[in-house]
Design a protein around this motif. Structure first.
Motif, short mmCIF file in Angstrom:
data_model
loop_
_atom_site.label_atom_id
_atom_site.label_comp_id
_atom_site.label_asym_id
_atom_site.label_seq_id
_atom_site.Cartn_x
_atom_site.Cartn_y
_atom_site.Cartn_z
N LEU A 181 0.84 -1.20 0.00
CA LEU A 181 0.00 0.00 0.00
C LEU A 181 0.88 1.24 0.00
N GLN A 182 0.69 2.10 -0.99
CA GLN A 182 1.46 3.33 -1.10
C GLN A 182 0.54 4.47 -1.51
N ARG A 183 0.93 5.68 -1.13
CA ARG A 183 0.16 6.86 -1.53
C ARG A 183 0.40 7.15 -3.00
N SER A 184 -0.63 7.59 -3.68
CA SER A 184 -0.56 7.90 -5.11
C SER A 184 0.18 9.21 -5.34
N ARG A 209 -8.48 0.17 -1.42
CA ARG A 209 -7.06 0.45 -1.67
C ARG A 209 -6.90 1.68 -2.56
N ARG A 246 -5.12 5.16 -1.39
CA ARG A 246 -3.94 5.61 -2.12
C ARG A 246 -4.09 7.05 -2.60
#
Length: 671
Positions: free
Chosen positions: A478-481, A564, A568
């Motif tokens: 999981l990562q930020r956009s 998700r 993100r």
């Protein structure tokens, strides 16, 4: 000429305000078109207990009486069919087919397993005079026991349900059981009856009582009465009907019947099996973990948990008992992964994808899913080795498997193999913020994945051997956009007491008003427009059918993104109580809580919160609408928040975010 007596009185139990636009009430009224003068509706503003029901029966002049709760569901044909059935015969009782979930379009009495069926009085038409006589004789029973006791009193062994549906619209009772009214000193009358179905209902009732005892730990019913009930109806002979779904209570019943063995094997494990320990009296409990101290009248029962070597396992030398742990996990092993039947994209999918990529030598690792799931083709294109969930092939793979890994717990049982006697890694769906100790202790697992020290300490007190503080697999990827589009995310959770509300009463509820006030706040809308920001609103699945009632706009959008994607893309996430926002906090997205009903929220929930949101929440907690809006429009949500940062570090302490999947795989392959 005197009027014909009423055929039926419908007692509508309605604590609080009557929802006259609700489906149940409207269906009761609509039946009058064809049955004018045959039945009456009596609205009862209080919850009925045995005394109130007894007093009410003395005032009724109808031939039959049925109690319906306003929050329950009845099918469109329920009352017309019931009236037609009662008109043509004289009987002691008539009952519909009872469900806890949605009523199917085609109702069949065979569709509901007897031990799953709710055993309360709701939806059942009683002969009024017979019920009156029964209540005069058995006035000291709890209301929850009346249906079974009535059948015992009048020796009604067999009942063929009418093929029309009634739903209690909740399975909460199965999760938390029930508690008897104060002063009730016996569960049921000890009147012999050999009916298998009735004995099964009695077993179900006893299980719900014991489940409630784990919560209250007090009852005025003596242990001798419980033991007499078990022996009178030979309940241990049919315990296998309940053992898979209620293993804790089943072991408890077995010990009450025969207390010569204090330790009961509960779950086979690789190195040391899990046993429940029961003990009568106040002396120190001979167990590693103390769980419950329950008072039955003057008797005290202590329950604990301990781990014993597998060499002491009962039946160890019996060649007929298959040891599903005898084979070590090797690249030749069959492994079975799954999330929900109709939905992947949870922890099992993410762990499976990691496993395929890093352990290609395991050629028999499968992922189970319903072929009709929208995720089926997506996973097939990713190279997943798919099998249809709960199909014959799935069952055979389960039987052949050396390990099952899932984010969900289902009752898997095939040809003697279950989660009791085979390896199972439970990945969880989320993080437990509520005290679900009773639920955890009712499940079977070899590994229980925790996320952070706070949850690991909580679970470790219940299952020290099985708890693994690794973090959830989906968090690792999981990562930020990096998108330049600015988005906020609001995701309120659900309220159990709103299930049966009509559109009119739903929109007048505090829940709707609080959410819609955020969606339509002028200052917030102006901020979104001026800052070129979108507010995504992820409604709880139970609210989706009512989405059209909320006032969305160009800047406030009813989001269809999966969780998700939503996490993100969001630069700020807020909720009321949902633990889902912890995914956002994990990737250091600012979060906040808006709890407009904090004083009464947990009174309506089956579980109590373990988290003090004010002192432990991973973001600020707001109780007033104006304070929340000010936090957003002022831009404070973007400012550094050392307090929340510090709490986040403590909350997620104890595992390596870059080695979540690796840690779980190492543990599961070592079982």
């Amino acid at each position: 000429m005197p009027a014909d007596p009423l055929l039926l009185t419908v007692v509508l139990e309605c604590p609080g305000e009557l929802d006259r636009e609700g489906v149940t009430y409207r269906r009761l009224l609509s039946a009058r078109l064809k049955a004018e003068g045959q039945y009456a509706i009596h609205v009862c503003k209080d919850e009925l207990d045995t005394r109130k029901l007894r007093e009410l029966c003395r005032t009724l002049d109808s031939k039959y009486v049925v109690v319906i709760r306003s929050s329950h569901e009845i099918s469109a044909t329920y009352l017309p069919t019931l009236l037609q059935y009662l008109r043509t015969r004289t009987l002691y009782l008539a009952e519909p087919t009872v469900f806890t979930g949605a009523i199917p379009k085609h109702v069949s009495a065979k569709a509901v397993a007897p031990y799953v069926r709710d055993t309360d009085i709701y939806g059942i038409a009683f002969n009024t005079s017979r019920l009156r006589d029964f209540l005069d004789a058995e006035h000291d029973l709890d209301r929850s026991a009346l249906y079974i006791a009535y059948r015992l009193y009048w020796s009604i062994g067999a009942v063929t349900p009418i093929e029309v549906g009634y739903s209690t619209a909740s399975d909460t009772k199965a999760a938390i059981g029930f508690q008897l009214d104060a002063g009730v000193t016996r569960l049921l009358p000890l009147i012999a009856n050999s009916s298998r179905i009735l004995r099964t209902y009695i077993l179900r009732y006893l299980i719900l009582y014991l489940r409630g005892m784990r919560e209250s730990e007090e009852s005025d019913v003596p242990l001798t009465n419980v033991r007499e009930l078990i022996r009178m109806f030979d309940l241990t002979a049919i315990l296998e009907e309940s053992r898979a779904l209620q293993p804790f209570e089943s072991s408890w019943i077995q010990w009450i019947d025969d207390s010569s063995h204090s330790k009961h094997l509960y779950k086979r494990l690789s190195t040391a099996d899990n046993y429940l320990v029961f003990q009568l009296g106040e002396r120190p409990l001979d167990a590693e973990i103390s769980l419950y101290r329950c008072r039955f009248g003057e008797d005290v029962v202590q329950i604990g948990k301990t781990y014993l070597p597998t060499s002491l396992r009962p039946g160890q030398s019996n060649p007929k008992v298959v040891d599903f742990y005898r084979r070590p996990i090797t690249p030749r092993s069959t492994l079975l992964f799954f999330d929900r039947p109709m939905q992947a994209d949870d922890n099992a999918e993410h762990l499976y994808e990691y496993f395929l990529r890093n352990h290609p030598e395991y050629t028999d690792a499968y992922f189970a899913l319903n072929p009709k799931s929208p995720d089926w083709n997506r996973l097939k294109q990713k190279g997943f080795k798919l099998v249809a969930m709960f199909s014959a092939s799935f069952r055979e793979l389960f039987l052949a498997s050396d390990l099952v890994i899932s984010s969900q717990i289902y009752n898997l049982n095939h040809r003697g193999k279950s989660l009791v006697n085979s390896r199972f890694v439970y990945l969880q769906h989320g993080i437990q913020l509520n005290d679900m100790s009773d639920w955890v202790l009712s499940k079977h697992f070899d590994v229980f994945v925790a996320t952070g020290k706070l949850e690991a300490d909580y679970l470790g007190a219940l299952a020290p051997v099985e708890t693994l503080n690794s973090g959830l697999p989906r968090l690792e990827s999981l990562q930020r956009s990096d998108s330049e589009e600015r988005r906020l995310l609001f995701m309120p959770t659900w309220r159990f007491n709103l299930h049966q509300h009509s559109a009119g009463t739903f929109t007048s509820s505090a829940y709707f008003r609080a959410i819609d006030a955020v969606l339509t706040d002028r200052a917030l809308l102006r901020f979104l427009e001026e800052e070129d920001v979108v507010l995504d609103v992820k409604l709880h699945p139970n609210v989706e059918k009512r989405a059209h009632l909320f006032h969305f706009s160009d800047r406030v959008i009813h989001s269809s993104m999966n969780y998700r994607e939503a996490f993100r893309s969001a630069e700020f996430v807020f909720t009321d109580y949902s633990s889902a926002v912890l995914d956002a906090a994990f990737i250091k997205t600012p979060i906040a809580y808006y709890q407009w009903d904090a004083d009464e929220f947990f009174e309506e929930q089956p579980y109590e919160s373990r988290l003090d949101f004010r002192s432990q929440g991973l973001g600020p907690t707001f109780f007033d609408h104006a304070d929340l809006v000010e936090h957003i429009v002022s831009g404070r949500y973007r400012e550094p928040d050392p307090t929340s940062d510090s709490r986040r570090e403590v909350f997620f302490e104890g595992f390596d975010p870059a080695r979540i999947n690796e840690t779980i795989v190492e543990r599961m392959l070592s079982l």
